[in-house]
Design an enzyme around this catalytic site. Sequence first.
Site, PDB file in Angstrom:
ATOM      1  NE  ARG A 152      -2.971   0.544   3.222  1.00 32.15           N
ATOM      2  CZ  ARG A 152      -3.601   0.574   4.394  1.00 32.15           C
ATOM      3  NH1 ARG A 152      -4.280  -0.463   4.797  1.00 32.15           N
ATOM      4  NH2 ARG A 152      -3.536   1.634   5.163  1.00 32.15           N
ATOM      5  NE  ARG A 163      -1.187   4.817   7.752  1.00 32.67           N
ATOM      6  CZ  ARG A 163      -1.237   3.529   7.423  1.00 32.67           C
ATOM      7  NH1 ARG A 163      -0.261   2.995   6.732  1.00 32.67           N
ATOM      8  NH2 ARG A 163      -2.263   2.792   7.768  1.00 32.67           N
TER       9      ARG A 163
HETATM   10  P1  AMP Z   1      -6.520   2.229   7.384  1.00 35.74           P
HETATM   11  O1  AMP Z   1      -6.732   1.293   6.241  1.00 35.74           O
HETATM   12  O2  AMP Z   1      -7.549   2.079   8.476  1.00 35.74           O
HETATM   13  O3  AMP Z   1      -5.113   2.203   7.913  1.00 35.74           O
HETATM   14  O4  AMP Z   1      -6.756   3.705   6.804  1.00 35.74           O
HETATM   15  C1  AMP Z   1      -5.934   4.218   5.769  1.00 35.74           C
HETATM   16  C2  AMP Z   1      -6.079   5.722   5.701  1.00 35.74           C
HETATM   17  O5  AMP Z   1      -7.446   6.070   5.417  1.00 35.74           O
HETATM   18  C3  AMP Z   1      -5.751   6.476   6.985  1.00 35.74           C
HETATM   19  O6  AMP Z   1      -4.359   6.706   7.136  1.00 35.74           O
HETATM   20  C4  AMP Z   1      -6.541   7.759   6.780  1.00 35.74           C
HETATM   21  O7  AMP Z   1      -5.893   8.615   5.849  1.00 35.74           O
HETATM   22  C5  AMP Z   1      -7.809   7.257   6.105  1.00 35.74           C
HETATM   23  N1  AMP Z   1      -8.849   6.916   7.108  1.00 35.74           N
HETATM   24  C6  AMP Z   1      -9.343   5.675   7.385  1.00 35.74           C
HETATM   25  N2  AMP Z   1     -10.270   5.734   8.353  1.00 35.74           N
HETATM   26  C7  AMP Z   1     -10.364   7.030   8.716  1.00 35.74           C
HETATM   27  C8  AMP Z   1     -11.126   7.730   9.680  1.00 35.74           C
HETATM   28  N3  AMP Z   1     -11.974   7.092  10.506  1.00 35.74           N
HETATM   29  N4  AMP Z   1     -10.963   9.080   9.755  1.00 35.74           N
HETATM   30  C9  AMP Z   1     -10.132   9.739   8.936  1.00 35.74           C
HETATM   31  N5  AMP Z   1      -9.358   9.143   8.023  1.00 35.74           N
HETATM   32  C10 AMP Z   1      -9.469   7.794   7.908  1.00 35.74           C
END
Ligand code: AMP
Length: 205
Positions: A152, A163
């Site tokens: 990713r 992050r």
């Molecule tokens: P994840 O797959 O959960 O690691 O999410 C990947 C990216 O999506 C994060 O680093 C954020 O940029 C965005 N993202 C996912 N969920 C949220 C959320 N609840 N609020 C804001 N951004 C989100």
Amino acid sequence: MNLIFLGPPGAGKGTHAQRMSIDLGIPHLSTGEMLRANIKAETELGKQAKGFIDAGELVPDQLVIDMLRERISQDDCKNGVIFDGFPRTVTQAQVLDTFVKIDHVINLEIPDEAIIDRMKGRRVCPKCGMTYHTSLLQGTTCTSCGTELIIREDDRPETVQARLVVYHEKTQPLIDYYQAAGILRNVDSVGTIDGVYENIQGALK
Ligand code: AMP
């Protein structure tokens, strides 16, 4: 039953949420997955979200809340859901409380150094979203759908650091929020996948 998986990026939220979704027979709602699907489909939301995601920042609360609200109104969510990666800010948690009653919050605990190590080996299926780790992987394709796995964009080391900073600043305060609500279940997320999953099951009893 409504569950939240909380924890830093790479803590194992997706892996355990996927498995628990099968065990409990309720949907796994990953806002990250939903946003990536929007980017792939080139929707208006996807276009707005892409820059934030690629930079390791959070997508603005309102965009994520609207997307989530729409998803949760669907029929398959009526017996409960597993939230993965939502909420990520206190504002999101407060809004969520107005339309869903959360039963348990599984807080996956893992030090930053272990995360950085873990993320280096993470691979994901661009088609079905399954995640893998190179140390446990034979071959380079998804065991579920056969698609070639990818890294990713936001799992690259510089973005992982960004992050983590965002996690500590914006998401970690949710630990106190749910502790105060009496529904926080802390689980040590360093260990084998099966071992951690057993700890999660134990924490839910
Ligand atoms: P994840 O797959 O959960 O690691 O999410 C990947 C990216 O999506 C994060 O680093 C954020 O940029 C965005 N993202 C996912 N969920 C949220 C959320 N609840 N609020 C804001 N951004 C989100």
